[in-house]
Design an enzyme around this catalytic site. Sequence first.
Site, mmCIF file in Angstrom:
data_model
loop_
_atom_site.group_PDB
_atom_site.id
_atom_site.type_symbol
_atom_site.label_atom_id
_atom_site.label_comp_id
_atom_site.label_asym_id
_atom_site.label_seq_id
_atom_site.Cartn_x
_atom_site.Cartn_y
_atom_site.Cartn_z
ATOM 1 N N GLN A 1 4.938 -3.203 -9.946
ATOM 2 C CA GLN A 1 5.451 -4.507 -10.359
ATOM 3 C C GLN A 1 5.326 -4.712 -11.865
ATOM 4 O OE1 GLN A 1 6.989 -6.550 -8.268
ATOM 5 N NE2 GLN A 1 6.550 -5.259 -6.512
ATOM 6 N N ASP B 1 -1.544 0.814 -10.526
ATOM 7 C CA ASP B 1 -0.313 0.728 -9.739
ATOM 8 C C ASP B 1 0.649 -0.155 -10.532
ATOM 9 O OD1 ASP B 1 1.719 -0.066 -8.072
ATOM 10 O OD2 ASP B 1 0.416 -0.844 -6.481
ATOM 11 N N CYS C 1 3.504 -6.116 2.725
ATOM 12 C CA CYS C 1 2.732 -4.870 2.742
ATOM 13 C C CYS C 1 1.337 -5.099 2.183
ATOM 14 C CB CYS C 1 3.444 -3.751 1.966
ATOM 15 S SG CYS C 1 5.016 -3.305 2.659
ATOM 16 N N LYS D 1 12.343 -0.431 -9.125
ATOM 17 C CA LYS D 1 11.937 -1.788 -9.514
ATOM 18 C C LYS D 1 12.173 -2.019 -11.006
ATOM 19 C CE LYS D 1 8.426 -1.953 -5.915
ATOM 20 N NZ LYS D 1 8.791 -2.768 -4.762
ATOM 21 N N HIS E 1 -1.374 -3.805 -2.548
ATOM 22 C CA HIS E 1 -0.296 -3.382 -1.658
ATOM 23 C C HIS E 1 -0.875 -2.248 -0.800
ATOM 24 C CE1 HIS E 1 3.412 -1.208 -0.600
ATOM 25 N NE2 HIS E 1 4.093 -2.281 -0.942
#
Lengths: 137, 408
Positions: B205, B202, B366, B228, B125
């Site tokens: 998700q 990261d 993105c 999220k 991303h």
Amino acid sequence: MSLPTRDDIIDDMAFFDDWEQRYQYIIDLGKSISRIDENEKTDENVVKGCQSKVWLISNLDDGILYFKADSDAVIINGLLALVMVVFNNKTPKDILAVDIDEYFKQLDLERHITPSRGNGLKAIVAKIQAIANSYAN
Amino acid sequence: MSMSSLNIAQLRAQFPILQQQVNAKPLIYFDNAATTQKPYAVINAITDFYTQCNANVHRGAHHLSNESTTRFEHARDTVACFMHAANRKEIIWTSGTTEGINIVAHGIAKQLRPGDEVLVTQMEHHANLVTWQQACAQSGASLKIAPIDDDGTLNIDAFVALLSTNTKLVAFPHISNALGTINPIKTLTAQAKKVGALVLIDGAQGIAHAKVDVVDIGCDFYVFSAHKLFGPTGIGVLWGKESVLKNWPVWQTGGEMIANVTYETATWGELPNRLEAGTPNIAGAIGLAAAVEWFSQLDLHALQHHEHALLKHATEQAHNFDGLTIVGNAPEKVAVLSFVLQGCHSADIGFLLDQQGIAIRSGDHCAQPLMRRLTLPGTARASFSIYNTIEEVDAFFIALKKVHQMLI
């Protein structure tokens, strides 16, 4: 194929009773605007702020502004056709007098003209108005 | 409410937004990778905070401030426990994943020298790419990109081959937002540790789809956003190992993060405050803790099983759909169906699905360099969550058929 008039479009759109007919009509309208040649689809002619790619070129001839617009998305092309109906082949002064918000309201398409990232129509209208403005004085 | 197994109707009833209609059709929300919806547990926690104990934290000696501080710091404990952090001081509140990555990138930029390297992957991303790209540009270090295979799997051999003693930091997504690929984060971390690199994951998700045990993973930083994970927007977490974070360059300066201040000089406070300048997002932290508590009560195994069933069903339907190509076919992936439809622009697909009450994401997600790697202008992405149903997936494909007919 030439575009219908603003009044024709408003009448046609009012006649449809479901979203499919409305958007099929918009998609078909998009097919009737004159395309931009591939060699004119330059970065310079890209309208920034659209999720799909949109190109706009203009030409002033004898006090009349001519536009060509093109997109790789068919719904945007249809919306471009709606925009062309009120902006193309007009004097800069007439272009600046168009109340585009009112027009989209009459078409019940206000959501397309609201400022939001990914919705490029506002950016296209702003660019057309800026071009008209640059010739208006 | 405790749930040993999954009752989807009961689960859905906890999300007020899912009860609404969009364009006169029942909302089908398939944009969960962008943000998840919020259960009453979270909405009520935020309302309770503002109606019962709103006050600034760590300051006033009054009743409300004490109550507010208690709830706020309890939220830190809740998140520390959820991530299996060794210490509550390792939980730094941020505005979200992006800010968490920026805090680390800002710090590493001061330490990098020409010749040093930062390694990321092709599936990043922008938040986990542009940050490192800029840190490298500022410091003269080089950014290396580990390639993916055509199915969207990270090429581990190539990843390992790019590691060297020059590698100072490695960053990769737990799960790809655009493709759904689940990365083998423990393996990648272990490889990066062999060359002594810092590791940032990261988790934007990852956090809602897998168990996250930061000690077990062995990484140095794990970042995520509350929104999220069924929590509010504007709040997220940077987890960092205490030994790494305690000397990390301060990010923003101002109130809360200092120890002693004169007109000329200042010294910095202890963790976690030294990395949290100014009044924090108190309601956000409390909302996030409510989301974590709510989510932790669910049976994660049952949730994963349900999401997998949604993905399997959607993938089968997609295989039978003329002109549809799935983008991202990693063997290990979460319930994300990214796809292209021959002759159709993803923006048109998204728009015409919306007319039928179905929310998906279309575009480059993105991840412009990833789209270029896949030679695609973008994709349409349906991303599923625990409250979605097989019936919704079926309705989605009926709607998509209509879209296809209109566009070709």
